[in-house]
Scaffold this motif. Structure first.
Motif, PDB file in Angstrom:
ATOM      1  N   ILE A 129       0.836  -1.235   0.096  1.00 18.49           N
ATOM      2  CA  ILE A 129      -0.253   0.176   0.078  1.00 18.49           C
ATOM      3  C   ILE A 129       0.931   1.388  -0.028  1.00 18.49           C
ATOM      4  O   ILE A 129       1.780   1.268   0.611  1.00 18.49           O
ATOM      5  CB  ILE A 129      -0.840   0.105   1.332  1.00 18.49           C
ATOM      6  N   ALA A 130       0.432   2.290  -0.759  1.00 19.20           N
ATOM      7  CA  ALA A 130       1.155   3.286  -0.774  1.00 19.20           C
ATOM      8  C   ALA A 130       0.918   4.206   0.401  1.00 19.20           C
ATOM      9  O   ALA A 130       0.059   3.920   1.186  1.00 19.20           O
ATOM     10  CB  ALA A 130       0.535   4.370  -2.037  1.00 19.20           C
ATOM     11  N   ASP A 131       2.093   5.041   0.760  1.00 22.06           N
ATOM     12  CA  ASP A 131       1.744   5.945   1.933  1.00 22.06           C
ATOM     13  C   ASP A 131       0.525   6.718   2.122  1.00 22.06           C
ATOM     14  O   ASP A 131       0.413   6.997   3.478  1.00 22.06           O
ATOM     15  CB  ASP A 131       3.279   6.841   2.285  1.00 22.06           C
ATOM     16  N   ASP A 132       0.151   7.136   1.178  1.00 27.01           N
ATOM     17  CA  ASP A 132      -0.992   8.105   1.228  1.00 27.01           C
ATOM     18  C   ASP A 132      -2.420   7.404   1.177  1.00 27.01           C
ATOM     19  O   ASP A 132      -3.366   8.096   1.037  1.00 27.01           O
ATOM     20  CB  ASP A 132      -0.748   9.066   0.405  1.00 27.01           C
ATOM     21  N   THR A 133      -2.332   5.826   1.173  1.00 26.96           N
ATOM     22  CA  THR A 133      -3.433   5.135   1.110  1.00 26.96           C
ATOM     23  C   THR A 133      -4.339   5.370   2.119  1.00 26.96           C
ATOM     24  O   THR A 133      -3.985   5.048   3.194  1.00 26.96           O
ATOM     25  CB  THR A 133      -3.285   3.682   0.636  1.00 26.96           C
ATOM     26  N   ARG A 134      -5.689   5.468   2.011  1.00 30.55           N
ATOM     27  CA  ARG A 134      -6.755   5.416   2.957  1.00 30.55           C
ATOM     28  C   ARG A 134      -7.194   4.047   3.173  1.00 30.55           C
ATOM     29  O   ARG A 134      -7.503   3.486   1.958  1.00 30.55           O
ATOM     30  CB  ARG A 134      -7.970   6.342   2.678  1.00 30.55           C
ATOM     31  N   LEU A 135      -7.379   3.589   4.411  1.00 34.61           N
ATOM     32  CA  LEU A 135      -7.680   2.301   4.452  1.00 34.61           C
ATOM     33  C   LEU A 135      -8.918   2.208   5.623  1.00 34.61           C
ATOM     34  O   LEU A 135      -9.159   3.034   6.384  1.00 34.61           O
ATOM     35  CB  LEU A 135      -6.516   1.452   5.297  1.00 34.61           C
ATOM     36  N   GLU A 136      -9.756   1.218   5.010  1.00 34.75           N
ATOM     37  CA  GLU A 136     -11.510   1.265   5.444  1.00 34.75           C
ATOM     38  C   GLU A 136     -11.238  -0.097   6.588  1.00 34.75           C
ATOM     39  O   GLU A 136     -10.980  -0.985   6.156  1.00 34.75           O
ATOM     40  CB  GLU A 136     -12.124   1.191   4.545  1.00 34.75           C
ATOM     41  N   CYS A 137     -11.864   0.032   7.770  1.00 31.59           N
ATOM     42  CA  CYS A 137     -12.190  -1.046   8.437  1.00 31.59           C
ATOM     43  C   CYS A 137     -13.194  -1.975   8.103  1.00 31.59           C
ATOM     44  O   CYS A 137     -14.346  -1.527   7.421  1.00 31.59           O
ATOM     45  CB  CYS A 137     -12.475  -0.605   9.844  1.00 31.59           C
ATOM     46  N   THR A 150       1.171  10.155   8.854  1.00 27.38           N
ATOM     47  CA  THR A 150       1.667   8.736   9.356  1.00 27.38           C
ATOM     48  C   THR A 150       0.996   7.678   8.267  1.00 27.38           C
ATOM     49  O   THR A 150      -0.195   7.387   8.457  1.00 27.38           O
ATOM     50  CB  THR A 150       1.151   8.417  10.913  1.00 27.38           C
ATOM     51  N   ALA A 151       1.849   7.021   7.779  1.00 24.63           N
ATOM     52  CA  ALA A 151       1.341   6.082   6.807  1.00 24.63           C
ATOM     53  C   ALA A 151       0.763   4.714   7.758  1.00 24.63           C
ATOM     54  O   ALA A 151       1.223   4.593   8.703  1.00 24.63           O
ATOM     55  CB  ALA A 151       2.260   5.509   5.838  1.00 24.63           C
ATOM     56  N   PHE A 152      -0.131   4.307   6.862  1.00 30.18           N
ATOM     57  CA  PHE A 152      -0.959   2.984   7.831  1.00 30.18           C
ATOM     58  C   PHE A 152       0.170   1.987   8.259  1.00 30.18           C
ATOM     59  O   PHE A 152       0.208   1.440   9.348  1.00 30.18           O
ATOM     60  CB  PHE A 152      -2.061   2.537   6.949  1.00 30.18           C
ATOM     61  N   ARG A 153       1.324   1.537   7.298  1.00 27.20           N
ATOM     62  CA  ARG A 153       2.084   0.738   7.728  1.00 27.20           C
ATOM     63  C   ARG A 153       3.162   0.994   8.936  1.00 27.20           C
ATOM     64  O   ARG A 153       3.731   0.370   9.359  1.00 27.20           O
ATOM     65  CB  ARG A 153       3.108   0.452   6.346  1.00 27.20           C
ATOM     66  N   LEU A 154       3.150   2.251   8.968  1.00 30.80           N
ATOM     67  CA  LEU A 154       3.894   2.660  10.011  1.00 30.80           C
ATOM     68  C   LEU A 154       3.229   3.026  11.748  1.00 30.80           C
ATOM     69  O   LEU A 154       3.926   3.230  12.666  1.00 30.80           O
ATOM     70  CB  LEU A 154       4.439   4.130   9.841  1.00 30.80           C
ATOM     71  N   LEU A 155       1.829   2.571  11.616  1.00 31.75           N
ATOM     72  CA  LEU A 155       1.145   2.190  12.814  1.00 31.75           C
ATOM     73  C   LEU A 155       1.631   1.383  13.605  1.00 31.75           C
ATOM     74  O   LEU A 155       2.021   0.196  13.009  1.00 31.75           O
ATOM     75  CB  LEU A 155      -0.319   2.155  12.517  1.00 31.75           C
ATOM     76  N   PRO A 156       1.639   1.695  15.073  1.00 34.74           N
ATOM     77  CA  PRO A 156       2.290   0.342  15.647  1.00 34.74           C
ATOM     78  C   PRO A 156       1.444  -0.847  15.672  1.00 34.74           C
ATOM     79  O   PRO A 156       0.068  -0.854  15.287  1.00 34.74           O
ATOM     80  CB  PRO A 156       2.145   1.075  17.071  1.00 34.74           C
TER      81      PRO A 156
END
Length: 78
Positions: A16-24, A46-52
């Motif tokens: 996924i690109a750093d600016d991609t919005r992700l939906e639950c 903060t990109a989704f992939r960088l979330l803890p």
């Protein structure tokens, strides 16, 4: 961590690109990297992939594996 569902990013942040919005996939809450997650002290940008790994949906508490790419709708609702 629970098993990813089909259609998710399958836990591979490189997909996924750093600016991609992700939906639950549970409650449809959208994580937008441009906004971050103020409630959980995640900075805007903060990109989704960088979330803890411990991050979960602020609305329903689903873990990261339940998120998938946000399919933005056409403004005409189509």
């Amino acid at each position: 961590m629970s098993r990813p569902f089909e259609g998710s990013y399958l836990g591979d942040g490189s997909k996924i690109a750093d600016d991609t919005r992700l939906e639950c996939g549970i409650c449809w809450w959208v994580y937008d990297p441009a906004l971050g997650d103020e409630d959980r002290q995640i900075a805007a940008g903060t990109a989704f992939r960088l979330l803890p790994d411990t991050w979960s949906c602020p609305n329903c508490d689903a873990d990261k594996s339940k998120f998938h790419g946000d399919r933005q709708r056409d403004p005409r609702g189509q």
